[in-house]
Design a protein around this motif. Structure first.
Motif, mmCIF file in Angstrom:
data_model
loop_
_atom_site.group_PDB
_atom_site.id
_atom_site.type_symbol
_atom_site.label_atom_id
_atom_site.label_comp_id
_atom_site.label_asym_id
_atom_site.label_seq_id
_atom_site.Cartn_x
_atom_site.Cartn_y
_atom_site.Cartn_z
ATOM 1 N N GLU A 1 5.564 7.019 -9.609
ATOM 2 C CA GLU A 1 6.836 7.016 -10.340
ATOM 3 C C GLU A 1 7.867 7.966 -9.721
ATOM 4 O O GLU A 1 9.051 7.642 -9.633
ATOM 5 C CB GLU A 1 6.609 7.382 -11.803
ATOM 6 C CG GLU A 1 7.876 7.444 -12.648
ATOM 7 C CD GLU A 1 8.675 6.135 -12.651
ATOM 8 O OE1 GLU A 1 9.904 6.200 -12.861
ATOM 9 O OE2 GLU A 1 8.077 5.049 -12.443
ATOM 10 N N PHE A 2 7.433 9.148 -9.286
ATOM 11 C CA PHE A 2 8.368 10.092 -8.677
ATOM 12 C C PHE A 2 9.063 9.457 -7.473
ATOM 13 O O PHE A 2 10.281 9.582 -7.301
ATOM 14 C CB PHE A 2 7.631 11.364 -8.246
ATOM 15 C CG PHE A 2 8.479 12.318 -7.454
ATOM 16 C CD1 PHE A 2 9.377 13.158 -8.096
ATOM 17 C CD2 PHE A 2 8.389 12.371 -6.069
ATOM 18 C CE1 PHE A 2 10.182 14.039 -7.366
ATOM 19 C CE2 PHE A 2 9.179 13.244 -5.336
ATOM 20 C CZ PHE A 2 10.074 14.079 -5.984
ATOM 21 N N ASN B 1 0.801 -1.220 0.000
ATOM 22 C CA ASN B 1 0.000 0.000 0.000
ATOM 23 C C ASN B 1 0.838 1.277 0.000
ATOM 24 O O ASN B 1 0.292 2.378 -0.005
ATOM 25 C CB ASN B 1 -0.943 0.016 1.214
ATOM 26 C CG ASN B 1 -0.198 0.015 2.548
ATOM 27 O OD1 ASN B 1 1.009 -0.171 2.587
ATOM 28 N ND2 ASN B 1 -0.928 0.223 3.630
ATOM 29 N N GLN B 2 2.165 1.151 -0.014
ATOM 30 C CA GLN B 2 3.002 2.338 -0.054
ATOM 31 C C GLN B 2 3.001 2.961 -1.441
ATOM 32 O O GLN B 2 2.783 2.289 -2.454
ATOM 33 C CB GLN B 2 4.438 1.990 0.380
ATOM 34 C CG GLN B 2 4.554 1.670 1.859
ATOM 35 C CD GLN B 2 5.935 1.170 2.232
ATOM 36 O OE1 GLN B 2 6.442 0.217 1.618
ATOM 37 N NE2 GLN B 2 6.566 1.780 3.221
ATOM 38 N N ILE B 3 3.296 4.263 -1.495
ATOM 39 C CA ILE B 3 3.175 5.011 -2.747
ATOM 40 C C ILE B 3 4.142 4.512 -3.822
ATOM 41 O O ILE B 3 3.861 4.623 -5.021
ATOM 42 C CB ILE B 3 3.398 6.525 -2.492
ATOM 43 C CG1 ILE B 3 2.949 7.334 -3.713
ATOM 44 C CG2 ILE B 3 4.852 6.811 -2.107
ATOM 45 C CD1 ILE B 3 2.870 8.819 -3.460
ATOM 46 N N PHE B 4 5.247 3.891 -3.432
ATOM 47 C CA PHE B 4 6.213 3.379 -4.406
ATOM 48 C C PHE B 4 5.573 2.386 -5.371
ATOM 49 O O PHE B 4 6.032 2.223 -6.507
ATOM 50 C CB PHE B 4 7.379 2.672 -3.699
ATOM 51 C CG PHE B 4 8.027 3.478 -2.619
ATOM 52 C CD1 PHE B 4 8.825 4.573 -2.933
ATOM 53 C CD2 PHE B 4 7.842 3.152 -1.283
ATOM 54 C CE1 PHE B 4 9.437 5.311 -1.944
ATOM 55 C CE2 PHE B 4 8.450 3.886 -0.279
ATOM 56 C CZ PHE B 4 9.244 4.977 -0.600
ATOM 57 N N PHE B 5 4.533 1.706 -4.926
ATOM 58 C CA PHE B 5 3.951 0.605 -5.695
ATOM 59 C C PHE B 5 2.588 0.962 -6.298
ATOM 60 O O PHE B 5 1.888 0.091 -6.802
ATOM 61 C CB PHE B 5 3.843 -0.626 -4.790
ATOM 62 C CG PHE B 5 5.120 -0.896 -4.047
ATOM 63 C CD1 PHE B 5 6.244 -1.360 -4.712
ATOM 64 C CD2 PHE B 5 5.212 -0.631 -2.685
ATOM 65 C CE1 PHE B 5 7.440 -1.571 -4.034
ATOM 66 C CE2 PHE B 5 6.405 -0.844 -1.992
ATOM 67 C CZ PHE B 5 7.516 -1.312 -2.672
ATOM 68 N N LYS B 6 2.256 2.249 -6.260
ATOM 69 C CA LYS B 6 1.013 2.726 -6.859
ATOM 70 C C LYS B 6 1.265 3.167 -8.309
ATOM 71 O O LYS B 6 2.386 3.555 -8.669
ATOM 72 C CB LYS B 6 0.460 3.914 -6.065
ATOM 73 C CG LYS B 6 0.176 3.611 -4.595
ATOM 74 C CD LYS B 6 -0.954 2.612 -4.443
ATOM 75 C CE LYS B 6 -1.303 2.420 -2.965
ATOM 76 N NZ LYS B 6 -2.377 1.418 -2.779
ATOM 77 N N PRO B 7 0.236 3.137 -9.162
ATOM 78 C CA PRO B 7 0.422 3.594 -10.541
ATOM 79 C C PRO B 7 0.937 5.026 -10.630
ATOM 80 O O PRO B 7 1.652 5.377 -11.572
ATOM 81 C CB PRO B 7 -0.997 3.477 -11.129
ATOM 82 C CG PRO B 7 -1.666 2.443 -10.293
ATOM 83 C CD PRO B 7 -1.111 2.606 -8.916
#
Length: 425
Positions: free
Chosen positions: A170-171, A161-167
């Motif tokens: 990328e940043f 659920n961390q932002i690194f693995f969200k569509p």
């Protein structure tokens, strides 16, 4: 890039919010004051290291410091020519560890802006940077990369659920790609990073195991705790929150009513007079605070000892047969490993513990038991442990062996830096 715009805006908004909160919050005031005129103050602090390599270790707060500490202390032995700079983001880490002798310099990390990061590099001139667990600051890491300073993350742990693995992440994925190495705690973290193309990573484990594994041989004796225990069974409540005590106290009162002997030590997460007063009023046995014990007091006559100070908890676990670790009914479970290394069954709340790999392991091994907000279930399990010596001691042995089986993460970090220096020659 849109990602950077939102990132910088978030940093600015957070900084502004902390400045506003500083009018009424002591913690926020520490955060602001610790960063005022930071560059000249840091320059003065670092004057003694000119010409020497400097290793920069950064921790968010106190919990991350405990993960960084074994690496810092082993690093000093392995690389004595390096000076060590330790930084914190949170006052709850800095204010407690600002006099830590293992680092040469201790400082707050300024907010992550491009200007701050550039000035930081020019002021510090680090030879290597180590970020502990969750700390991934875009500008600092980018400036280090631009100046060929290796950046290593260790004891890192990742969740889907961390932002690194969200569509839209990328940043933030780019931040991870700039790191020279990421040592992750578990296989699931490694697979998550593989899934987003992060190849400079390896399974390193959790450096806290190296720290706690030596506690049974190094923890100082606390005479007052030994006298209080008086060779009786003892339950320690580490980092207690009111929500934890709401479950524990009714059970302790039932034991009192049934004349079942059990000594109790309570180390509050925060030393708040009203909470301690409430606990003393609810508890039906004899209670006393650590600060109230004097030569005229026979501490062994009391049933509950409230530890109204900080810094002793890790050593106090040596006197316990059973532990309850607080925080899981609230923001998150506190450190279970300090209890586990001394060998004992462990309880904690059943809400916020699943993001801690060691807690999952302890439950899977039958060492720890999550407790629902149900005093009756806790009472049953506690009574079993108090009366069944064989079961209690078997769990204690598994607890000690679990910690011993997980040591070695620190050596992996140091080995990487040895290899890095060798390649540079």
């Amino acid at each position: 890039m849109l990602g950077r715009f939102f990132y910088d805006a978030g940093i600015s908004l957070y900084t502004a919010a902390v400045h506003l909160a500083a009018w009424r919050s002591t913690k926020a005031k520490h955060w602001v004051n610790g960063r005022k005129d930071w560059r000249p103050r840091l320059q003065d602090l670092l004057n003694t290291h000119k010409g020497q390599p400097l290793a920069w270790f950064h921790c968010a707060s106190l919990g991350e410091f405990e993960q960084g500490r074994p690496v810092i202390e082993a690093f000093r032995i392995a690389f004595p020519e390096h000076k060590i700079l330790l930084t914190f983001f949170s006052p709850s880490g800095y204010e407690i560890r600002k006099n830590y002798a293992g680092a040469d310099y201790i400082f707050y990390l300024p907010a992550d802006t491009r200007q701050n990061a550039e000035q930081w590099f020019l002021t510090v001139e680090p030879s290597v940077a180590f970020f502990v667990k969750y700390e991934f600051w875009h500008h600092y890491i980018q400036v280090m990369e631009e100046n060929n300073v290796p950046v290593v993350s260790f004891s890192a742990i990742f969740r889907p659920n961390q932002i690194f693995f969200k569509p839209y992440g990328e940043f933030h994925r780019q931040i991870l790609r700039r790191l020279n190495m990421i040592f992750v705690q578990n296989e699931s973290s490694a697979k998550l990073l593989e899934g987003i193309g992060i190849t400079r990573q390896q399974l390193g484990g959790d450096t806290r195991f190296d720290r706690v594994a030596v506690l049974p041989d190094t923890a100082p004796e606390i005479q007052m705790a030994k006298l209080f225990k008086n060779n009786e069974l003892l339950l320690i409540v580490g980092s207690a929150w009111p929500q934890d005590m709401d479950i524990i106290l009714p059970v302790l009162n039932k034991l009192q009513a049934e004349n079942i002997r059990l000594k109790v030590m309570v180390a509050p997460h925060e030393i708040e007079a009203q909470n301690m007063k409430n606990w003393e009023q609810i508890y039906q046995g004899k209670s006393i605070r650590y600060s109230q014990v004097s030569d005229q007091v026979v501490v062994s006559e009391y049933d509950m000892l409230i530890i109204d100070n900080v810094g002793m908890l890790s050593a106090l676990y040596q006197y316990a047969e059973i532990a309850w670790i607080g925080g899981a009914y609230g923001k998150g479970l506190h450190n279970t490993l300090e209890a586990a290394t001394f060998g004992m069954p462990i309880f904690f709340g059943n809400k916020n513990y699943t993001k801690f790999q060691e807690a999952l392991d302890l439950v899977a091994e039958g060492i720890a038991a999550p407790v629902a907000a149900d005093a009756a279930a806790f009472e049953t399990k506690l009574k079993t442990l108090l009366t069944d010596t064989t079961t209690r001691e078997a769990i204690a042995a598994k607890s000690r062996n679990y910690v011993k089986s997980k040591v070695g993460a620190t050596a992996k970090v140091l080995h990487w830096y040895h290899d890095y220096l060798a390649e540079k020659k």
